[in-house]
Design a protein around this motif. Structure first.
Motif, PDB file in Angstrom:
ATOM      1  N   VAL A 172       0.846  -1.205   0.000  1.00  0.00           N
ATOM      2  CA  VAL A 172       0.000   0.000   0.000  1.00  0.00           C
ATOM      3  C   VAL A 172       0.876   1.248   0.000  1.00  0.00           C
ATOM      4  O   VAL A 172       0.625   2.197  -0.752  1.00  0.00           O
ATOM      5  CB  VAL A 172      -0.979  -0.003   1.200  1.00  0.00           C
ATOM      6  N   ALA A 173       1.936   1.244   0.805  1.00  0.00           N
ATOM      7  CA  ALA A 173       2.837   2.403   0.851  1.00  0.00           C
ATOM      8  C   ALA A 173       3.499   2.642  -0.508  1.00  0.00           C
ATOM      9  O   ALA A 173       3.596   3.792  -0.962  1.00  0.00           O
ATOM     10  CB  ALA A 173       3.896   2.201   1.934  1.00  0.00           C
ATOM     11  N   ALA A 174       3.948   1.581  -1.157  1.00  0.00           N
ATOM     12  CA  ALA A 174       4.597   1.727  -2.461  1.00  0.00           C
ATOM     13  C   ALA A 174       3.624   2.219  -3.522  1.00  0.00           C
ATOM     14  O   ALA A 174       3.967   3.071  -4.346  1.00  0.00           O
ATOM     15  CB  ALA A 174       5.221   0.398  -2.887  1.00  0.00           C
ATOM     16  N   LEU A 175       2.409   1.699  -3.495  1.00  0.00           N
ATOM     17  CA  LEU A 175       1.422   2.099  -4.507  1.00  0.00           C
ATOM     18  C   LEU A 175       0.860   3.489  -4.241  1.00  0.00           C
ATOM     19  O   LEU A 175       0.278   4.098  -5.138  1.00  0.00           O
ATOM     20  CB  LEU A 175       0.292   1.065  -4.575  1.00  0.00           C
ATOM     21  N   ARG A 176       1.026   3.987  -3.030  1.00  0.00           N
ATOM     22  CA  ARG A 176       0.588   5.338  -2.718  1.00  0.00           C
ATOM     23  C   ARG A 176       1.335   6.348  -3.583  1.00  0.00           C
ATOM     24  O   ARG A 176       0.774   7.332  -4.053  1.00  0.00           O
ATOM     25  CB  ARG A 176       0.834   5.649  -1.243  1.00  0.00           C
ATOM     26  N   ALA A 177       2.621   6.076  -3.822  1.00  0.00           N
ATOM     27  CA  ALA A 177       3.442   6.987  -4.603  1.00  0.00           C
ATOM     28  C   ALA A 177       3.084   6.945  -6.088  1.00  0.00           C
ATOM     29  O   ALA A 177       3.009   7.983  -6.737  1.00  0.00           O
ATOM     30  CB  ALA A 177       4.918   6.647  -4.406  1.00  0.00           C
ATOM     31  N   GLU A 178       2.887   5.732  -6.633  1.00  0.00           N
ATOM     32  CA  GLU A 178       2.540   5.591  -8.049  1.00  0.00           C
ATOM     33  C   GLU A 178       2.065   4.179  -8.327  1.00  0.00           C
ATOM     34  O   GLU A 178       2.418   3.243  -7.622  1.00  0.00           O
ATOM     35  CB  GLU A 178       3.737   5.921  -8.948  1.00  0.00           C
ATOM     36  N   ARG A 179       1.286   4.051  -9.374  1.00  0.00           N
ATOM     37  CA  ARG A 179       0.844   2.718  -9.775  1.00  0.00           C
ATOM     38  C   ARG A 179       2.045   1.947 -10.293  1.00  0.00           C
ATOM     39  O   ARG A 179       3.050   2.544 -10.716  1.00  0.00           O
ATOM     40  CB  ARG A 179      -0.276   2.797 -10.802  1.00  0.00           C
ATOM     41  N   ALA A 180       1.955   0.631 -10.261  1.00  0.00           N
ATOM     42  CA  ALA A 180       3.092  -0.183 -10.686  1.00  0.00           C
ATOM     43  C   ALA A 180       2.589  -1.510 -11.221  1.00  0.00           C
ATOM     44  O   ALA A 180       1.498  -1.962 -10.877  1.00  0.00           O
ATOM     45  CB  ALA A 180       4.042  -0.421  -9.512  1.00  0.00           C
ATOM     46  N   TYR A 181       3.410  -2.142 -12.072  1.00  0.00           N
ATOM     47  CA  TYR A 181       3.073  -3.477 -12.538  1.00  0.00           C
ATOM     48  C   TYR A 181       3.779  -4.487 -11.639  1.00  0.00           C
ATOM     49  O   TYR A 181       4.701  -4.150 -10.892  1.00  0.00           O
ATOM     50  CB  TYR A 181       3.381  -3.671 -14.021  1.00  0.00           C
ATOM     51  N   VAL A 182       3.327  -5.716 -11.677  1.00  0.00           N
ATOM     52  CA  VAL A 182       3.733  -6.736 -10.717  1.00  0.00           C
ATOM     53  C   VAL A 182       5.246  -6.907 -10.645  1.00  0.00           C
ATOM     54  O   VAL A 182       5.830  -6.870  -9.565  1.00  0.00           O
ATOM     55  CB  VAL A 182       3.029  -8.083 -11.018  1.00  0.00           C
ATOM     56  N   SER A 183       5.915  -7.084 -11.784  1.00  0.00           N
ATOM     57  CA  SER A 183       7.365  -7.308 -11.764  1.00  0.00           C
ATOM     58  C   SER A 183       8.110  -6.120 -11.164  1.00  0.00           C
ATOM     59  O   SER A 183       9.046  -6.286 -10.377  1.00  0.00           O
ATOM     60  CB  SER A 183       7.887  -7.594 -13.165  1.00  0.00           C
ATOM     61  N   LEU A 243       4.415 -14.363  -4.365  1.00  0.00           N
ATOM     62  CA  LEU A 243       4.020 -13.874  -3.042  1.00  0.00           C
ATOM     63  C   LEU A 243       3.331 -12.521  -3.162  1.00  0.00           C
ATOM     64  O   LEU A 243       2.306 -12.271  -2.520  1.00  0.00           O
ATOM     65  CB  LEU A 243       5.239 -13.770  -2.126  1.00  0.00           C
ATOM     66  N   LEU A 244       3.869 -11.654  -4.006  1.00  0.00           N
ATOM     67  CA  LEU A 244       3.261 -10.346  -4.215  1.00  0.00           C
ATOM     68  C   LEU A 244       1.836 -10.486  -4.730  1.00  0.00           C
ATOM     69  O   LEU A 244       0.925  -9.825  -4.241  1.00  0.00           O
ATOM     70  CB  LEU A 244       4.104  -9.528  -5.200  1.00  0.00           C
ATOM     71  N   GLN A 245       1.632 -11.365  -5.709  1.00  0.00           N
ATOM     72  CA  GLN A 245       0.294 -11.532  -6.271  1.00  0.00           C
ATOM     73  C   GLN A 245      -0.690 -12.057  -5.233  1.00  0.00           C
ATOM     74  O   GLN A 245      -1.857 -11.645  -5.217  1.00  0.00           O
ATOM     75  CB  GLN A 245       0.348 -12.428  -7.499  1.00  0.00           C
ATOM     76  N   LEU A 246      -0.233 -12.921  -4.343  1.00  0.00           N
ATOM     77  CA  LEU A 246      -1.087 -13.406  -3.256  1.00  0.00           C
ATOM     78  C   LEU A 246      -1.560 -12.235  -2.396  1.00  0.00           C
ATOM     79  O   LEU A 246      -2.748 -12.112  -2.096  1.00  0.00           O
ATOM     80  CB  LEU A 246      -0.309 -14.419  -2.401  1.00  0.00           C
ATOM     81  N   LEU A 281       6.952  -3.885  -9.024  1.00  0.00           N
ATOM     82  CA  LEU A 281       6.658  -3.810  -7.600  1.00  0.00           C
ATOM     83  C   LEU A 281       7.382  -4.911  -6.818  1.00  0.00           C
ATOM     84  O   LEU A 281       7.904  -4.674  -5.726  1.00  0.00           O
ATOM     85  CB  LEU A 281       5.143  -3.898  -7.385  1.00  0.00           C
ATOM     86  N   ALA A 282       7.457  -6.103  -7.386  1.00  0.00           N
ATOM     87  CA  ALA A 282       8.165  -7.211  -6.730  1.00  0.00           C
ATOM     88  C   ALA A 282       9.642  -6.872  -6.557  1.00  0.00           C
ATOM     89  O   ALA A 282      10.220  -7.117  -5.489  1.00  0.00           O
ATOM     90  CB  ALA A 282       7.994  -8.499  -7.532  1.00  0.00           C
ATOM     91  N   ARG A 283      10.259  -6.298  -7.580  1.00  0.00           N
ATOM     92  CA  ARG A 283      11.670  -5.887  -7.482  1.00  0.00           C
ATOM     93  C   ARG A 283      11.838  -4.811  -6.418  1.00  0.00           C
ATOM     94  O   ARG A 283      12.754  -4.862  -5.602  1.00  0.00           O
ATOM     95  CB  ARG A 283      12.188  -5.381  -8.821  1.00  0.00           C
ATOM     96  N   GLU A 284      10.952  -3.829  -6.439  1.00  0.00           N
ATOM     97  CA  GLU A 284      11.036  -2.714  -5.488  1.00  0.00           C
ATOM     98  C   GLU A 284      10.921  -3.199  -4.043  1.00  0.00           C
ATOM     99  O   GLU A 284      11.630  -2.718  -3.159  1.00  0.00           O
ATOM    100  CB  GLU A 284       9.929  -1.699  -5.801  1.00  0.00           C
ATOM    101  N   LEU A 285      10.028  -4.164  -3.808  1.00  0.00           N
ATOM    102  CA  LEU A 285       9.785  -4.647  -2.445  1.00  0.00           C
ATOM    103  C   LEU A 285      10.688  -5.813  -2.053  1.00  0.00           C
ATOM    104  O   LEU A 285      10.721  -6.206  -0.891  1.00  0.00           O
ATOM    105  CB  LEU A 285       8.313  -5.051  -2.293  1.00  0.00           C
ATOM    106  N   GLY A 286      11.376  -6.402  -3.020  1.00  0.00           N
ATOM    107  CA  GLY A 286      12.269  -7.508  -2.731  1.00  0.00           C
ATOM    108  C   GLY A 286      11.560  -8.798  -2.362  1.00  0.00           C
ATOM    109  O   GLY A 286      12.038  -9.563  -1.532  1.00  0.00           O
ATOM    110  N   ILE A 287      10.390  -9.041  -2.997  1.00  0.00           N
ATOM    111  CA  ILE A 287       9.663 -10.290  -2.766  1.00  0.00           C
ATOM    112  C   ILE A 287       9.347 -10.933  -4.111  1.00  0.00           C
ATOM    113  O   ILE A 287       9.403 -10.269  -5.145  1.00  0.00           O
ATOM    114  CB  ILE A 287       8.364 -10.084  -1.939  1.00  0.00           C
ATOM    115  N   SER A 288       9.022 -12.214  -4.084  1.00  0.00           N
ATOM    116  CA  SER A 288       8.717 -12.914  -5.337  1.00  0.00           C
ATOM    117  C   SER A 288       7.399 -12.404  -5.923  1.00  0.00           C
ATOM    118  O   SER A 288       6.530 -11.914  -5.198  1.00  0.00           O
ATOM    119  CB  SER A 288       8.626 -14.422  -5.096  1.00  0.00           C
ATOM    120  N   ARG A 289       7.269 -12.569  -7.230  1.00  0.00           N
ATOM    121  CA  ARG A 289       6.009 -12.169  -7.884  1.00  0.00           C
ATOM    122  C   ARG A 289       4.847 -12.998  -7.363  1.00  0.00           C
ATOM    123  O   ARG A 289       3.741 -12.485  -7.186  1.00  0.00           O
ATOM    124  CB  ARG A 289       6.129 -12.290  -9.394  1.00  0.00           C
TER     125      ARG A 289
END
Length: 118
Positions: free
Chosen positions: A27-38, A50-53, A40-48
């Motif tokens: 939620v914090a990351a998307l507050r700044a700007e919309r993002a696509y899954v890959s 897990l992110l999709q879940l 956002l996963a790179r930015e947060l350091g988690i797998s795609r």
């Protein structure tokens, strides 16, 4: 949500969706700007996966929304963005929501109580 606030079940679902460090970071990351899954996963350091879940959980309670777009090379990209929301959590909010809680059937988890671990 009603004009006076969320029902008891809605409040449990919202709090349950936010009761995870990954989802708070999403939620914090998307507050700044919309993002696509890959991205956002790179930015947060988690797998795609897990992110999709976590994104599905946030989308199910209406905190994020998704749109499918085609890139210039024709690749489908799913973009997520946070939806504006405001949840006031106070004794008064809880008192108003409590009478509207569903009565759980014994052995059935209540909304927001999936027994998950961060």
């Amino acid at each position: 949500m009603t004009a006076t606030g969320p029902s008891g079940d809605e409040l449990l679902r919202l709090l349950g969706a936010l009761a995870n460090p990954h989802r708070l970071r999403i939620v914090a990351a998307l507050r700044a700007e919309r993002a696509y899954v890959s991205q956002l996963a790179r930015e947060l350091g988690i797998s795609r996966a897990l992110l999709q879940l976590h994104l599905r959980k946030l989308e199910a309670v209406g905190l994020v929304s998704a749109t499918l777009e085609l890139s210039e090379d024709g690749k489908a990209m799913k973009f997520y963005e946070v939806k504006p929301f405001l949840v006031e959590l106070s004794p008064d909010t809880i008192a108003a929501a409590a009478p509207t809680l569903s009565t759980p059937t014994p052995g059935t988890p209540t909304p927001g109580d999936e027994g998950e671990r961060p």
